[in-house]
Design a protein around this motif. Structure first.
Motif, PDB file in Angstrom:
ATOM      1  N   ILE A   1      91.146  61.330  63.790  1.00 35.39           N
ATOM      2  CA  ILE A   1      90.979  60.956  62.385  1.00 35.39           C
ATOM      3  C   ILE A   1      90.973  62.243  61.573  1.00 35.39           C
ATOM      4  O   ILE A   1      90.233  63.178  61.890  1.00 35.39           O
ATOM      5  N   ALA A   2      91.777  62.307  60.509  1.00 36.96           N
ATOM      6  CA  ALA A   2      91.681  63.440  59.584  1.00 36.96           C
ATOM      7  C   ALA A   2      90.703  63.052  58.483  1.00 36.96           C
ATOM      8  O   ALA A   2      90.863  62.003  57.847  1.00 36.96           O
ATOM      9  N   ALA A   3      89.675  63.865  58.284  1.00 35.19           N
ATOM     10  CA  ALA A   3      88.716  63.643  57.198  1.00 35.19           C
ATOM     11  C   ALA A   3      88.980  64.750  56.174  1.00 35.19           C
ATOM     12  O   ALA A   3      88.653  65.909  56.399  1.00 35.19           O
TER      13      ALA A   3
ATOM     14  N   PHE B   1      94.955  58.558  61.522  1.00 33.32           N
ATOM     15  CA  PHE B   1      94.827  58.091  60.143  1.00 33.32           C
ATOM     16  C   PHE B   1      93.975  59.065  59.359  1.00 33.32           C
ATOM     17  O   PHE B   1      93.310  59.936  59.942  1.00 33.32           O
ATOM     18  N   ILE B   2      94.068  58.898  58.024  1.00 35.59           N
ATOM     19  CA  ILE B   2      93.403  59.849  57.127  1.00 35.59           C
ATOM     20  C   ILE B   2      92.351  59.107  56.315  1.00 35.59           C
ATOM     21  O   ILE B   2      92.651  58.087  55.694  1.00 35.59           O
ATOM     22  N   ILE B   3      91.120  59.638  56.346  1.00 46.74           N
ATOM     23  CA  ILE B   3      90.096  59.190  55.400  1.00 46.74           C
ATOM     24  C   ILE B   3      89.959  60.328  54.388  1.00 46.74           C
ATOM     25  O   ILE B   3      89.812  61.499  54.775  1.00 46.74           O
TER      26      ILE B   3
ATOM     27  N   SER C   1      94.074  55.948  54.584  1.00 45.42           N
ATOM     28  CA  SER C   1      93.616  54.587  54.853  1.00 45.42           C
ATOM     29  C   SER C   1      92.543  54.177  53.851  1.00 45.42           C
ATOM     30  O   SER C   1      92.472  53.026  53.460  1.00 45.42           O
ATOM     31  N   ARG C   2      91.687  55.127  53.444  1.00 42.45           N
ATOM     32  CA  ARG C   2      90.714  54.791  52.408  1.00 42.45           C
ATOM     33  C   ARG C   2      90.128  56.055  51.807  1.00 42.45           C
ATOM     34  O   ARG C   2      90.231  57.131  52.396  1.00 42.45           O
ATOM     35  N   VAL C   3      89.498  55.864  50.627  1.00 45.77           N
ATOM     36  CA  VAL C   3      88.881  56.976  49.904  1.00 45.77           C
ATOM     37  C   VAL C   3      87.387  56.720  49.837  1.00 45.77           C
ATOM     38  O   VAL C   3      86.961  55.589  49.582  1.00 45.77           O
ATOM     39  N   VAL C   4      86.605  57.765  50.088  1.00 43.45           N
ATOM     40  CA  VAL C   4      85.142  57.631  50.066  1.00 43.45           C
ATOM     41  C   VAL C   4      84.571  58.767  49.209  1.00 43.45           C
ATOM     42  O   VAL C   4      85.240  59.787  49.010  1.00 43.45           O
ATOM     43  N   PRO C   5      83.350  58.602  48.705  1.00 46.58           N
ATOM     44  CA  PRO C   5      82.746  59.709  47.960  1.00 46.58           C
ATOM     45  C   PRO C   5      82.661  60.955  48.858  1.00 46.58           C
ATOM     46  O   PRO C   5      82.373  60.836  50.059  1.00 46.58           O
ATOM     47  N   ALA C   6      82.887  62.116  48.261  1.00 43.45           N
ATOM     48  CA  ALA C   6      82.953  63.349  49.053  1.00 43.45           C
ATOM     49  C   ALA C   6      81.707  63.535  49.917  1.00 43.45           C
ATOM     50  O   ALA C   6      81.790  63.954  51.071  1.00 43.45           O
TER      51      ALA C   6
END
Ligand code: CAA
Length: 258
Positions: free
Chosen positions: A99-101, A119-121, A178-183
């Motif tokens: 997973i790429a964060a 996948f990328i978060i 795949s999705r965006v989350v708060p930093a």
């Protein structure tokens, strides 16, 4: 083991690999690429690791290949030495899920490295781009091919020809991430996904990875046949018996990777 350009932690069956060249926004120099490929090969071979997270800093996942290191190189050097080919091949050999964060800049080789992961978060601070055109070159770690498959020709051309960045919201809209989350939640969210994957059968996880990646390599008909044969093959595993029995008995499956 200590690395010059990486920080590596293995905890709860998850290997968290952090690119760590803050002075150069994690630019991918030869040292970093050789440490990264070695760490990934070791994580892939380590029975205690079931999922890998690749990340950078708050400011940059990676700002691309190292321009200082490349600036004076000649065609003979880069073509003769097949610059980036061994590293690119080594990254593709990893069979465990990656997973790429991504927070901050993922530019050039940084965007390409993220796309090599499964996948990328993205943090809401992430910025993706292929600015190689500003340096008089094209992408060299797969950008023209992978970004085009991810987001389509029009946006890929736009990114590669103008060298502009896209923000996290645009990256999510066009399917790059795949999705965006708060930093502030990036690593904990990536860990949650990694923990879910770590709880599955490792055999099935590898099969999923091979099947999805095959969709990039082959025709639809061949890909469908490959998938169907994998589906059939997994009936030879104990984990298929356990997974289906657990469903019927209304309990959580205990997979044993057999
Ligand atoms: N290579 C080497 N050093 C880099 C670097 C890179 N790709 N990106 C940033 N750095 C260094 C800077 O030179 C600077 O070092 P000094 O303090 O020693 O000058 C340090 O990192 C901090 O960078 P900035 O001062 O530029 O930071 P900023 O916040 O003002 O800008 C940025 C950030 C917009 C990401 C800017 O650094 C930038 O545009 N970087 C280059 C991005 C790029 O062109 N990437 C593509 C590289 S080519 C490639 O990747 C080919 C391929 O496909 C494989």
């Amino acid at each position: 083991m200590a690395y010059e350009t990486l920080i590596v932690e293995i905890e709860d069956e998850i290997a968290l690999i952090r690119l760590n060249r803050p002075e150069a926004l994690n630019a991918l120099n030869a040292k970093l690429m050789s440490e990264l490929t070695a760490v990934l090969a070791a994580a892939d071979a380590n029975d205690k690791v079931r999922c890998i997270i690749l990340t950078g800093s708050d400011k940059a996942f990676a700002a691309g290949a190292d321009i200082k290191e490349m600036a004076e190189r000649s065609f003979v050097d880069v073509f003769g030495g097949d610059f980036f080919a061994p590293e690119a091949e080594a990254l593709l050999r990893v069979r465990k899920p990656m997973i790429a964060a991504v927070a901050g800049y993922a530019l050039g080789g940084g965007c390409e490295l993220a796309m090599i992961c499964d996948f990328i978060i993205a943090a809401d601070t992430a910025k993706f781009g292929q600015p190689e055109i500003n340096l008089g070159v094209v992408a060299g770690l797969g950008g023209t091919q992978r970004l085009t498959r991810f987001v389509g020709k029009s946006k890929s051309m736009d990114m590669h020809l103008t060298g502009r960045n896209m923000d996290a919201a645009e990256a999510e809209r066009c399917g790059l991430v795949s999705r965006v989350v708060p930093a502030k939640d990036l690593i904990s969210e990536a860990r949650k996904s990694a923990a879910k994957i770590a709880g599955k059968s490792a055999l099935t996880v590898m099969a999923v990875k091979e099947a999805v990646n095959r969709s990039y390599e082959t025709t639809l008909r061949e890909g469908l046949l490959f998938e169907r044969r994998l589906f059939h093959a997994l009936f030879a595993t104990e984990d298929q018996k356990e997974g289906m029995a657990a469903f019927l008995e209304k309990r959580t499956a205990q997979f044993r990777d057999r």
